[in-house]
Write an enzyme that holds these catalytic residues in place. Structure first.
Site, PDB file in Angstrom:
ATOM      1  N   ASP A   1       0.837  -1.193   0.000  1.00 42.99           N
ATOM      2  CA  ASP A   1       0.000   0.000   0.000  1.00 42.99           C
ATOM      3  C   ASP A   1       0.881   1.255   0.000  1.00 42.99           C
ATOM      4  O   ASP A   1       1.890   1.310   0.694  1.00 42.99           O
ATOM      5  CB  ASP A   1      -0.858  -0.044   1.278  1.00 42.99           C
ATOM      6  CG  ASP A   1      -1.928   1.019   1.308  1.00 42.99           C
ATOM      7  OD1 ASP A   1      -2.724   1.080   0.353  1.00 42.99           O
ATOM      8  OD2 ASP A   1      -1.963   1.798   2.284  1.00 42.99           O
TER       9      ASP A   1
ATOM     10  N   GLU B   1       1.712  -0.250  -4.983  1.00 46.04           N
ATOM     11  CA  GLU B   1       0.550   0.564  -5.355  1.00 46.04           C
ATOM     12  C   GLU B   1       1.027   1.941  -5.829  1.00 46.04           C
ATOM     13  O   GLU B   1       0.987   2.932  -5.103  1.00 46.04           O
ATOM     14  CB  GLU B   1      -0.416   0.743  -4.177  1.00 46.04           C
ATOM     15  CG  GLU B   1      -1.715   1.406  -4.614  1.00 46.04           C
ATOM     16  CD  GLU B   1      -2.390   2.228  -3.523  1.00 46.04           C
ATOM     17  OE1 GLU B   1      -1.823   2.382  -2.441  1.00 46.04           O
ATOM     18  OE2 GLU B   1      -3.496   2.740  -3.790  1.00 46.04           O
TER      19      GLU B   1
ATOM     20  N   ASP C   1     -10.570   0.846  -4.776  1.00 45.04           N
ATOM     21  CA  ASP C   1     -10.300   2.278  -4.651  1.00 45.04           C
ATOM     22  C   ASP C   1     -10.914   3.132  -5.751  1.00 45.04           C
ATOM     23  O   ASP C   1     -10.714   4.348  -5.762  1.00 45.04           O
ATOM     24  CB  ASP C   1      -8.778   2.509  -4.669  1.00 45.04           C
ATOM     25  CG  ASP C   1      -8.152   2.317  -3.300  1.00 45.04           C
ATOM     26  OD1 ASP C   1      -8.861   2.530  -2.296  1.00 45.04           O
ATOM     27  OD2 ASP C   1      -6.962   1.958  -3.236  1.00 45.04           O
TER      28      ASP C   1
END
Ligand code: CA
Length: 670
Positions: A411, A442, A509
């Site tokens: 992340d 990410e 997301d």
């Protein structure tokens, strides 16, 4: 254009070239293995004066240090500048930096060598090596440039140079005047994970996929972050699977999905050809999404027991499915034991230096008292420069790889304190023990520096799926504009990197792909055009290099608008799956599985025409993929007979083929 500096009796640390082409600013030169410094660059035609700048000092008389100049000129200070004359021809400047993956990489057990050059400037190129001569191909292009690609069908040491044909003449492209041959030592420093390249990925948001064990549902409520938060307290909700969305939907409305549920759906995933599952966070946390970790070493009990996790991994592996977890090293949740200790004991806590506390005592959730991710009080940022924090985090990643996971997604890696060093160390540790582990970062944008062999194997390639393929599928980019973007994408990444791509369009997301294609919000009924556009988009994702990744439920044509409480995360309504879309995804998986060219690393552009774009796949360009985002169109075919293999089978074409409106066709050389 090449600048070369060969030191005579000194060993400089930094050498740059400063001249009239860069306003006498600094362009750093690169030191080669034999001590020569080199800079290759493209300059427009013209006459340029320049000097070398060595360890902070100007060279007084360039005629004494640069025999490669075309002349010398008085510098006005009693010394001499060097002069280079760039004729029209030198726009032929070849951009080749073999230490970087886009220029040299190992993919599909071949050594792939590529250079970039201005668009349409050269007619032919050959890769001449000590183990054979290989014809190069114009591989991909964009408005101003193109990539030439050659492959050596071996991974072993060799020397090489290029010959190119332009304007009817032949030129040789050497390394430098005193060391003409480039050298490849035969070592693969950035191995491709073949299991990724040939795979099909699927993202699961565990709380919302399937509830396989009702007995753990309520466990979510006892450690939710809202209970701890002293600034914005609240009460989490436990809902039934099909209950309406509430304002807490994104983060604190729980639905009971779990690991046991995924195990029960493995047959379904297998029927979709899935070989990799990416799980959103499953470790102890204070939310439904899990990005506020409380304990990196512990499975969240709402998702099940270690035993259930063990069973899931074993069953998945038996079904040929690997699993990667979500790793969140940037910040913890406020319920993390180290943060709680800091909150209680202030600087008496041994974990004081794990965070960035600005004032103490503080209230849990007060984003002004300590640094939070993007200032968010529920996500206190970790000090990842602290060796103890690094050890804690990295050992957690290793623990789960040892436990049986096959890699992880990280992340927000670019937000970390000391990110570059952290991820270099992490990669070294992980790959030493688990060389086959897949490491995905990410990062949403095209970022070659993150995939140069030192950090990640792939990024989350929104840069491909969301920024290029989605607008094309929507019909807002022409074939040509799309190919220009694709050309830059493939030029920027090594062939090994593109082939390990984590290629997605949407995720937890973003809005769902079908929503972005005009299908509507959750609860709407998408029209046939939106459905057709999603089919085109997914077909592109499944036929380009890299692993296509589907966000849970996209294969059922589900809708979800992010701006409405993250409704893309709404629980998977199994009985509402669109069978037509599901069959489409299954047939794409079947296609990838049965046609090795589609899982090879190689792509070669064919041509564009209006709404059509087309490219070859496979090492012999044996498969031709043609996409059309507009009305029915006819495309001229390359020589020979071409046989349709998808969506229909068996039809033969010569000279040209008709492509139906908003569709994709795959042909195989007959
Ligand atoms: Ca459950």
């Amino acid at each position: 254009m090449e600048f070369v500096y060969t030191p005579k009796n000194l060993t400089p640390r930094i050498v740059s070239v400063r001249g009239s082409f860069n306003d006498w600013g600094q362009w750093y030169m690169r030191k080669t293995a034999n001590g020569t410094w080199i800079l290759r660059t493209c300059l427009k035609p013209g006459n340029y004066q320049y000097k070398f700048f060595i360890d902070g000092k100007w060279v007084k008389d360039m005629s004494k240090v640069d025999p490669t100049a075309d002349g010398y000129a008085d510098d006005g200070y009693g010394g001499k500048n060097a002069v280079k004359v760039v004729s029209g021809l030198s726009t032929l400047a070849i951009d080749f930096r073999p230490e970087r993956p886009p220029y040299l990489s190992i993919a599909d057990n071949r050594t792939v060598v590529r250079f970039q050059v201005g668009r349409g400037l050269i007619e032919n190129a050959t890769l001449v090596t000590s183990i054979g001569t290989f014809k190069m191909e114009r591989q991909v292009w964009w408005s101003s440039g193109e990539v030439w690609r050659g492959e050596v069908p071996a991974v072993e040491p060799f020397e090489y140079y290029f010959t190119i044909q332009a304007n009817g003449s032949s030129y040789e492209v050497f390394n430098s005047s005193n060391e003409p041959f480039f050298k490849f030592d035969g070592k693969d420093r950035f191995p491709q994970l073949q299991w990724v390249s040939t795979g099909v990925g699927y993202q699961i948001f565990p709380d919302r996929f399937y509830n396989g064990n009702r007995s753990n549902d309520a466990l979510a409520l006892d450690h939710d972050e809202l209970i701890l938060n002293q600034v914005s307290p609240g009460k989490p909700i436990l809902s039934n699977w099909s209950d309406p969305i509430t304002p807490l939907h994104c983060c604190h409305q729980y639905f009971g999905g779990d690991i046991a549920g995924i195990t029960q759906k493995l047959d379904y995933l297998q029927s979709l050809g899935v070989t990799l599952i990416y799980l959103n966070p499953i470790f102890l946390s204070g939310s439904a999404h899990g990005y506020d970790t409380y304990d990196y070493y512990r499975l969240d009990p709402k998702f099940g027991t270690d035993e259930e996790l063990r069973t899931f991994l074993n069953e998945a592996h038996k079904s040929g499915i690997r699993v990667i977890f979500d790793f969140v090293p940037d910040h913890t949740g406020i319920g993390h034991w180290a943060f709680i200790d800091v909150w209680k004991r202030g600087n008496q806590s041994p974990y004081w230096d794990w965070y960035f506390v600005k004032k103490w005592p503080f209230k849990l959730g007060d984003g002004s008292a300590y640094t939070g991710w993007w200032g968010i009080g529920s996500l206190p940022k970790l000090n990842t420069e602290n060796p103890k924090v690094k050890e804690y985090l990295m050992n957690a990643a290793l623990k789960w790889l040892d436990f049986g996971f096959d890699g992880f997604r990280v992340d927000v890696p670019n937000d970390l304190v000391n990110a570059d060093e952290f991820f270099r160390e992490l990669r070294a540790k992980v790959k030493a023990k688990h060389p086959d582990a897949y490491m995905v970062g990410e990062i949403w944008t095209l970022s070659p520096d993150w995939v140069d062999g030192s950090k990640f194997d792939s990024l989350m390639n929104y840069a491909l799926g969301k920024d290029i393929l989605l607008p094309y599928a929507r019909g807002s980019l022409s074939g040509k504009a799309t190919m220009n973007l694709l050309g830059k994408y493939y030029a920027a990444y090594g062939e090994n990197v593109a082939a390990m791509g984590f290629n997605l369009v949407d995720s937890h997301d973003t809005s769902r792909v079908l929503t972005d294609l005009g299908g509507g919000k959750l609860g709407d009924k998408p029209d046939q055009e939106a459905i057709q556009r999603q089919k085109l988009l997914s077909a592109l994702l499944y036929t380009l290099p890299g692993m296509p990744v589907t966000f849970q439920g996209d294969e059922c044509a589900f809708l979800g608008d992010k701006s409405h409480y993250d409704e893309q995360r709404y629980p998977f309504q199994w009985e509402k799956c669109n069978g037509d879309m599901l069959r489409h995804y299954r047939s794409l998986a079947e296609l990838r599985k049965s046609v090795p060219a589609l899982t090879s690393s190689k792509i070669l552009f064919y041509r564009t025409q209006g709404s059509v774009l087309s490219f070859f796949r496979g090492h012999n360009n044996e498969v031709l993929v043609i996409a059309n985002n507009g009305g029915r169109s006819e495309l001229e075919l390359p020589e020979g007979t071409w046989k349709e293999i998808w969506p229909e089978k068996g039809k033969e074409f010569k000279e040209s083929v008709e492509i139906p409106a908003v569709s994709l066709v795959v042909l195989e050389r007959g």
